[in-house]
Every structure is written in structure tokens, then in C-alpha cells.
Design a protein around this motif. Structure first.
Motif, PDB file in Angstrom:
ATOM      1  N   ARG A 170       0.820  -1.201   0.000  1.00 46.71           N
ATOM      2  CA  ARG A 170       0.000   0.000   0.000  1.00 46.71           C
ATOM      3  C   ARG A 170       0.857   1.257   0.000  1.00 46.71           C
ATOM      4  O   ARG A 170       0.475   2.273  -0.594  1.00 46.71           O
ATOM      5  N   ASP A 171       2.039   1.181   0.606  1.00 47.54           N
ATOM      6  CA  ASP A 171       2.912   2.360   0.578  1.00 47.54           C
ATOM      7  C   ASP A 171       3.467   2.605  -0.825  1.00 47.54           C
ATOM      8  O   ASP A 171       3.567   3.746  -1.282  1.00 47.54           O
ATOM      9  N   VAL A 172       3.854   1.498  -1.521  1.00 44.94           N
ATOM     10  CA  VAL A 172       4.331   1.638  -2.908  1.00 44.94           C
ATOM     11  C   VAL A 172       3.218   2.202  -3.776  1.00 44.94           C
ATOM     12  O   VAL A 172       3.428   3.123  -4.579  1.00 44.94           O
ATOM     13  N   LEU A 173       2.001   1.679  -3.605  1.00 47.46           N
ATOM     14  CA  LEU A 173       0.866   2.161  -4.383  1.00 47.46           C
ATOM     15  C   LEU A 173       0.584   3.623  -4.066  1.00 47.46           C
ATOM     16  O   LEU A 173       0.292   4.422  -4.963  1.00 47.46           O
ATOM     17  N   SER A 174       0.711   3.997  -2.788  1.00 45.63           N
ATOM     18  CA  SER A 174       0.497   5.388  -2.376  1.00 45.63           C
ATOM     19  C   SER A 174       1.506   6.322  -3.040  1.00 45.63           C
ATOM     20  O   SER A 174       1.153   7.385  -3.548  1.00 45.63           O
ATOM     21  N   GLN A 175       2.760   5.900  -3.053  1.00 48.86           N
ATOM     22  CA  GLN A 175       3.801   6.723  -3.683  1.00 48.86           C
ATOM     23  C   GLN A 175       3.573   6.850  -5.185  1.00 48.86           C
ATOM     24  O   GLN A 175       3.785   7.920  -5.761  1.00 48.86           O
ATOM     25  N   GLN A 176       3.147   5.745  -5.817  1.00 47.83           N
ATOM     26  CA  GLN A 176       2.979   5.770  -7.272  1.00 47.83           C
ATOM     27  C   GLN A 176       1.758   6.574  -7.706  1.00 47.83           C
ATOM     28  O   GLN A 176       1.812   7.306  -8.691  1.00 47.83           O
ATOM     29  N   CYS A 177       0.662   6.442  -6.977  1.00 48.16           N
ATOM     30  CA  CYS A 177      -0.548   7.156  -7.381  1.00 48.16           C
ATOM     31  C   CYS A 177      -0.600   8.570  -6.814  1.00 48.16           C
ATOM     32  O   CYS A 177      -1.431   9.384  -7.230  1.00 48.16           O
ATOM     33  N   GLY A 178       0.278   8.867  -5.868  1.00 49.77           N
ATOM     34  CA  GLY A 178       0.319  10.229  -5.317  1.00 49.77           C
ATOM     35  C   GLY A 178      -0.822  10.530  -4.371  1.00 49.77           C
ATOM     36  O   GLY A 178      -1.219  11.698  -4.230  1.00 49.77           O
ATOM     37  N   ILE A 179      -1.359   9.498  -3.718  1.00 51.93           N
ATOM     38  CA  ILE A 179      -2.453   9.700  -2.767  1.00 51.93           C
ATOM     39  C   ILE A 179      -1.991   9.256  -1.384  1.00 51.93           C
ATOM     40  O   ILE A 179      -1.512   8.133  -1.219  1.00 51.93           O
ATOM     41  N   VAL A 180      -2.145  10.146  -0.410  1.00 46.24           N
ATOM     42  CA  VAL A 180      -1.874   9.796   0.983  1.00 46.24           C
ATOM     43  C   VAL A 180      -3.224   9.628   1.659  1.00 46.24           C
ATOM     44  O   VAL A 180      -3.987  10.590   1.787  1.00 46.24           O
ATOM     45  N   ALA A 181      -3.523   8.403   2.069  1.00 53.28           N
ATOM     46  CA  ALA A 181      -4.828   8.098   2.643  1.00 53.28           C
ATOM     47  C   ALA A 181      -4.654   7.416   3.988  1.00 53.28           C
ATOM     48  O   ALA A 181      -3.597   6.842   4.277  1.00 53.28           O
ATOM     49  N   PRO A 182      -5.666   7.426   4.842  1.00 51.78           N
ATOM     50  CA  PRO A 182      -5.599   6.715   6.120  1.00 51.78           C
ATOM     51  C   PRO A 182      -5.401   5.226   5.896  1.00 51.78           C
ATOM     52  O   PRO A 182      -5.873   4.658   4.909  1.00 51.78           O
ATOM     53  N   CYS A 183      -4.699   4.596   6.832  1.00 46.13           N
ATOM     54  CA  CYS A 183      -4.426   3.161   6.738  1.00 46.13           C
ATOM     55  C   CYS A 183      -4.917   2.490   8.007  1.00 46.13           C
ATOM     56  O   CYS A 183      -4.620   2.934   9.118  1.00 46.13           O
ATOM     57  N   MET A 184      -5.655   1.411   7.834  1.00 53.89           N
ATOM     58  CA  MET A 184      -6.219   0.665   8.946  1.00 53.89           C
ATOM     59  C   MET A 184      -5.489  -0.670   9.064  1.00 53.89           C
ATOM     60  O   MET A 184      -5.346  -1.393   8.077  1.00 53.89           O
ATOM     61  N   VAL A 185      -5.008  -1.010  10.269  1.00 56.08           N
ATOM     62  CA  VAL A 185      -4.356  -2.293  10.508  1.00 56.08           C
ATOM     63  C   VAL A 185      -5.164  -3.041  11.565  1.00 56.08           C
ATOM     64  O   VAL A 185      -5.186  -2.636  12.730  1.00 56.08           O
ATOM     65  N   ASP A 186      -5.844  -4.097  11.142  1.00 55.00           N
ATOM     66  CA  ASP A 186      -6.599  -4.921  12.087  1.00 55.00           C
ATOM     67  C   ASP A 186      -5.670  -6.012  12.617  1.00 55.00           C
ATOM     68  O   ASP A 186      -4.650  -6.343  12.010  1.00 55.00           O
ATOM     69  N   ASN A 187      -6.019  -6.554  13.765  1.00 51.41           N
ATOM     70  CA  ASN A 187      -5.184  -7.587  14.412  1.00 51.41           C
ATOM     71  C   ASN A 187      -3.753  -7.088  14.608  1.00 51.41           C
ATOM     72  O   ASN A 187      -2.776  -7.826  14.416  1.00 51.41           O
ATOM     73  N   ALA A 188      -3.634  -5.830  14.976  1.00 54.19           N
ATOM     74  CA  ALA A 188      -2.305  -5.228  15.117  1.00 54.19           C
ATOM     75  C   ALA A 188      -1.490  -5.895  16.213  1.00 54.19           C
ATOM     76  O   ALA A 188      -0.255  -5.785  16.235  1.00 54.19           O
ATOM     77  N   GLU A 189      -2.143  -6.613  17.131  1.00 50.99           N
ATOM     78  CA  GLU A 189      -1.404  -7.273  18.201  1.00 50.99           C
ATOM     79  C   GLU A 189      -0.531  -8.402  17.669  1.00 50.99           C
ATOM     80  O   GLU A 189       0.402  -8.858  18.336  1.00 50.99           O
ATOM     81  N   SER A 190      -0.824  -8.860  16.416  1.00 49.99           N
ATOM     82  CA  SER A 190      -0.066  -9.974  15.863  1.00 49.99           C
ATOM     83  C   SER A 190       1.232  -9.525  15.207  1.00 49.99           C
ATOM     84  O   SER A 190       2.030 -10.360  14.780  1.00 49.99           O
ATOM     85  N   ILE A 191       1.456  -8.232  15.119  1.00 52.61           N
ATOM     86  CA  ILE A 191       2.664  -7.737  14.469  1.00 52.61           C
ATOM     87  C   ILE A 191       3.427  -6.855  15.459  1.00 52.61           C
ATOM     88  O   ILE A 191       2.863  -5.955  16.062  1.00 52.61           O
TER      89      ILE A 191
END
Length: 504
Positions: free
Chosen positions: A456-477
Motif C-alpha cells: 500500500r505504501d508503494v501504491l500510495s507513492q505511485q498514485c500520489g495519494i496519501v490516505a488513512p491506513c487501517m491495521v486490524d489484528n495489530a497485536e499480531s505484528i
């Protein structure tokens, strides 16, 4: 483009009767299972698209308590311009609001679509969304921002024969059109080549069936001419004999007819000869005068004289015909016919040899033509195969060069853009995400989250859009690179009620 969430208001949305969430740069949502953590990020995608965070249809209606309506409102900003969007369900009917103004579904959907592309937004919003898409859509989303290598650049990487050939052909047709043209030509020439081979084989079989005479053709031709001359000479003599025989037959018929006339004339003579001269009138029975008797006698004498002259003429004419017949001799031409039949029999093997020679000559000419057509068809077919192979090589090299460009965008991930088709051995477009040599589908939960964040970061850089990012089950990382834009973390904390914390 910078997209930020400011506030989410939920009413009777799943487990949330009334909930207001303020968003910051970092929004932490924690609590035990079934406390409604995942419902908060899902409410955002439902408000925008009527789906869950993976783009599937979602049912936001609560279970376990009575309600009259479901409503979700999202206040967000796009490049610092705030927009309030609302979606609801009342008595089974969908409702929409734009900046608190009731709107139609089409108007609402058109506005959202004008803000940002659905697949792009959900890919940026939910790191698990992009890998859930069909591989063709994934490939398209990544490659649409990566410039394809120029044809000249790809040609330079191909073998000279392929590169030069394609470089010349693309001046008139695109590679896609060339592929259609030569795929169609190959299919046609495949069938034509089989037919050409079959024709050549048939002609060769016919040639093998024609006797190969060792006879000298010029000598055979001369012999046939000599035999024809003999036959012609015999036929001429037979024509002369036939004329004599015709005259002979005609005279015999004439004599027979005249003899019949003479016999008929002779039969009349006794009656004329023995005719009595009457000396009385046959009506009055009076004796005739001398003059009358003399007249009757003169009349008989005249008729006798005329009969004798006519009869004598018939006899003389018959004698003349008999004299002519005696001067002729009937010719028997059966011997000549036998000679002609014998000469014709002598011609047969010579004629058969000439026919065989002509047939062999014709077949050999047809075989040469068939072989030339076969070679021409094969050359056209091979030319199309060469061009199709060159196009495949071009596509593979183009994908390889493009994959190199794509690969430079990633740090821990590798992307595969092509795969070998086992059925026909051709390289086909593909899209496979790998991390440390493992395909995405075999990654652990923590690995898949980290892979999704990098994507999603590569896609964000390529399309030029900075959008909110949601991470579910964040306790697993335990560790990951902070994504661009707002971050929403959902963690399971055992025994804890729902808790929303905001950090800026």
C-alpha cells in the motif's frame, strides 16, 4: 492528494448504538473480542461504498437489540476540503446524505467516485484489500503507474533477427495487430500446408501408378505416323472399291426392276394379240360398214405396234444395264478391314506409351507446382511462427524490464509478472506477490500485514495519494514501517471494553 478522516458518527451500527470517533494521526482502537473494534473501520468503507473493508457486501444492522434505523456519518477532508458523507437504512430502504443534505444513491456514488478510485482507496485504507483482488486487477493497479519500456529499448535486448524484424514491422502495424495477423495466418497456413502435403503425396502415388516406358518417344511417334499413312492408303483404296460396289449394287437393282417391268409387259401381250375384231355394232347389233371395220383393225394394229416398241425398249434398256454390270466387278473389302484392324492393334501399345509419357510429364509438372506451393505455404507459416515467437520474446523481455522497474519500488517484496503456461509453453501475464521466496497466500498473519503495508505504501507513492491506513489484528505484528498518512490500529486486549485513543 491527501485524505484524512476527522470524525465518524455511528447510530445502531452493529454493536454500536451511539458512537463518535475522533481521528488523529494515530488512532488506537482496542478491546476484547466482540467489543466492536472491527466495526469501526468497517463503518468507514460501508459509508463510502456499502461494503466491508474487503469490498464485499456488508450488513450493518445490529443483532440483540431493537432499532428503527442504521446510520453512519463520516467527516473527512480531501486536500483540506471537508466533506460530510452519510449512509443509512430506514425501514429496509437505503438513505444518503451529502453535507447533511439528503441525496439520491446515484448522486452519492458519483460524488464518492469523483473523489478517489474505489480499488485505489480500499487498497490504501486496508493492506489486506489489494491481495484479495483478482491477480489481473492487482497487476493493472501496479503497472498503471510504472512506465512500460520503449519498444526500441526492448528490441535492443532481443536477438538481432527478432529485434530487427519487429522493428521493421511495427512501422506499419502495432504488435497487437501483428499478433492477430500472424496468428490468423499461421492457422490458415497450418491447414493449407496439410492440404499441400496431401496433394503432393497423391500426385506422387499417381505417378508411381503410371508405367515408365523405356520406348523412344520420337521413334514411337514416327511409327504411329507410318501406320496412319498405311491405314489412310488402305482407306483410299476401300473408298474406290466402295464406289464400284455402289454402282454394281445400283445396276443389279435397276436390272431387277426392269425385269419386273418386262414381265408385266409380256403378260399384257396375249390379250392384245388375241383380241377379236367385232363386225356388228354392240348396241344395235347391225352389221358394220367396211370403213368402220377397217378403222377398228387399224386401231388394233396401232396399239400392237406401240406395245412392241415399248416392250422392245424395256428389253434393250435391260440389256444395256446388263452389259454395264458385266463390265464391273464387285470388290470384297473384308481383307482391307482386317488389315486396318491389324494396323490399329499395332498402334495401341505405341499410343499407350505416348499417353503414359504425356501423363507422367503432366504429373511431374503438377508435382513440381505442388512442391512449390507446399514450400511457399511452409515459408509463410514459418515466417508467421517466427514473428509470433518474436512477439512472445518481446512481451517476455518487456515484462522482464518492467518487472525490474517494479521491483525497484519494493524493499522486502518481490513481484512476478509472468508465468510459464504448461499447456503451450508460452509465457502468460501473471501477478504474484512473494516475501522471502514465499507466495503471499502462504504468509503468516504478521507477514501478510507487513507485506500489505509495503504494497500500500508503494501504491500510495505511485498514485500520489496519501490516505488513512487501517491495521486490524495489530497485536499480531511487533514491528512494521510506519505507513504514510493517518494510521488506525485495532488491537485485541483481553478483558478490556472498547477503547479509542487518539495521538497527533
Amino acid at each position: 492528494m491527501i485524505i484524512r478522516f476527522q470524525k465518524l458518527v455511528l447510530k445502531n451500527f452493529k454493536s454500536h448504538r451511539d458512537l463518535v470517533v475522533e481521528f488523529g494521526d494515530l488512532t488506537k482502537i482496542s478491546g476484547d473480542n466482540a467489543k466492536g473494534k472491527s466495526s469501526i473501520p468497517e463503518a468507514i468503507s460501508w459509508t463510502l461504498y456499502g461494503t466491508d473493508v474487503l469490498g464485499s457486501k456488508a450488513d450493518p444492522t445490529p443483532i440483540g437489540y431493537e432499532f428503527e434505523e442504521v446510520q453512519a456519518e463520516l467527516l473527512l477532508s480531501v486536500d483540506e476540503k471537508s466533506i460530510l458523507l452519510g449512509r443509512g437504512i430506514r425501514k429496509g430502504k437505503a438513505q444518503f446524505w451529502i453535507n447533511e443534505v439528503p441525496s439520491k444513491a446515484t448522486e452519492f456514488e458519483q460524488l464518492v467516485a469523483s473523489l478517489f478510485d474505489k480499488d485505489i482507496f480500499l487498497s490504501l485504507y486496508n493492506p489486506s484489500y489489494f491481495p484479495s483482488l483478482h491477480w489481473e486487477t492487482q497487476r493493472k493497479l501496479i503497472l498503471q503507474y510504472v512506465t512500460a519500456p520503449a519498444n526500441k529499448e526492448v528490441f535492443a535486448q532481443l536477438p538481432a533477427a527478432q529485434g530487427d524484424k519487429l522493428a521493421a514491422l511495427v512501422k506499419k502495424h502495432s504488435l497487437a495487430d501483428l499478433d492477430k495477423i500472424h496468428r490468423d495466418n499461421k492457422n490458415k497456413q497450418d491447414k493449407a500446408y496439410i492440404a499441400a502435403q496431401s496433394r503432393t503425396k497423391t500426385l506422387l502415388e499417381q505417378l508411381n501408378g503410371v508405367s515408365d516406358s523405356s520406348m523412344d518417344i520420337d521413334e514411337a511417334t514416327a511409327k504411329i505416323a507410318a501406320l496412319d499413312d498405311q491405314i489412310t492408303e488402305i482407306e483410299r483404296s476401300m473408298d474406290a472399291a466402295a464406289e464400284t460396289n455402289r454402282q454394281y449394287t445400283a445396276l443389279k437393282a435397276q436390272i431387277k426392276a426392269m425385269q419386273e417391268q418386262i414381265s408385266a409387259s409380256a403378260a399384257k401381250w396375249p390379250a392384245l394379240r388375241d383380241e377379236q375384231i367385232a363386225d356388228t355394232c354392240w348396241t344395235c347389233k347391225q352389221p358394220l360398214q367396211d370403213e368402220a371395220v377397217q378403222a377398228v383393225n387399224d386401231d388394233k394394229a396401232r396399239r400392237v405396234h406401240a406395245y412392241k416398241e415399248q416392250h422392245a425398249a424395256l428389253v434393250a434398256k435391260r440389256k444395256e444395264a446388263e452389259a454395264q454390270l458385266a463390265a464391273l466387278e464387285y470388290n470384297d473389302v473384308s481383307e482391307q478391314h482386317e488389315k486396318i484392324r491389324a494396323l490399329e492393334q499395332d498402334k495401341l501399345p505405341l499410343l499407350d506409351a505416348l499417353k503414359a509419357y504425356a501423363r507422367r510429364d503432366q504429373l511431374e509438372d503438377q508435382i513440381e507446382q505442388a512442391k512449390a506451393a507446399e514450400a511457399e505455404t511452409l515459408a509463410s507459416r514459418n515466417e508467421s511462427i517466427f514473428i509470433l515467437d518474436a512477439i512472445k520474446a518481446f512481451q517476455a523481455k518487456e515484462a522482464e524490464l518492467q518487472a525490474t522497474k517494479v521491483q525497484t519500488l519494493f524493499t522486502s517484496l518481490s513481484i512476478r509478472l509472468l508465468k510459464l503456461n504448461k499447456t503451450d509453453g508460452e509465457m502468460k501475464p501473471d501477478f504474484e506477490i512473494e516475501m522471502d521466496g514465499k507466495p503471499y497466500r502462504k504468509l503468516s498473519l504478521s507477514e501478510s500485514i507487513r507485506a500489505g503495508l509495503e504494497l500500500r505504501d508503494v501504491l500510495s507513492q505511485q498514485c500520489g495519494i496519501v490516505a488513512p491506513c487501517m491495521v486490524d489484528n495489530a497485536e499480531s505484528i511487533t514491528r512494521f514501517t510506519q505507513p504514510d498518512g493517518q494510521l488506525i490500529l485495532c488491537r485485541v486486549v483481553a478483558g478490556q471494553e472498547l477503547k479509542v485513543e487518539v495521538e497527533d
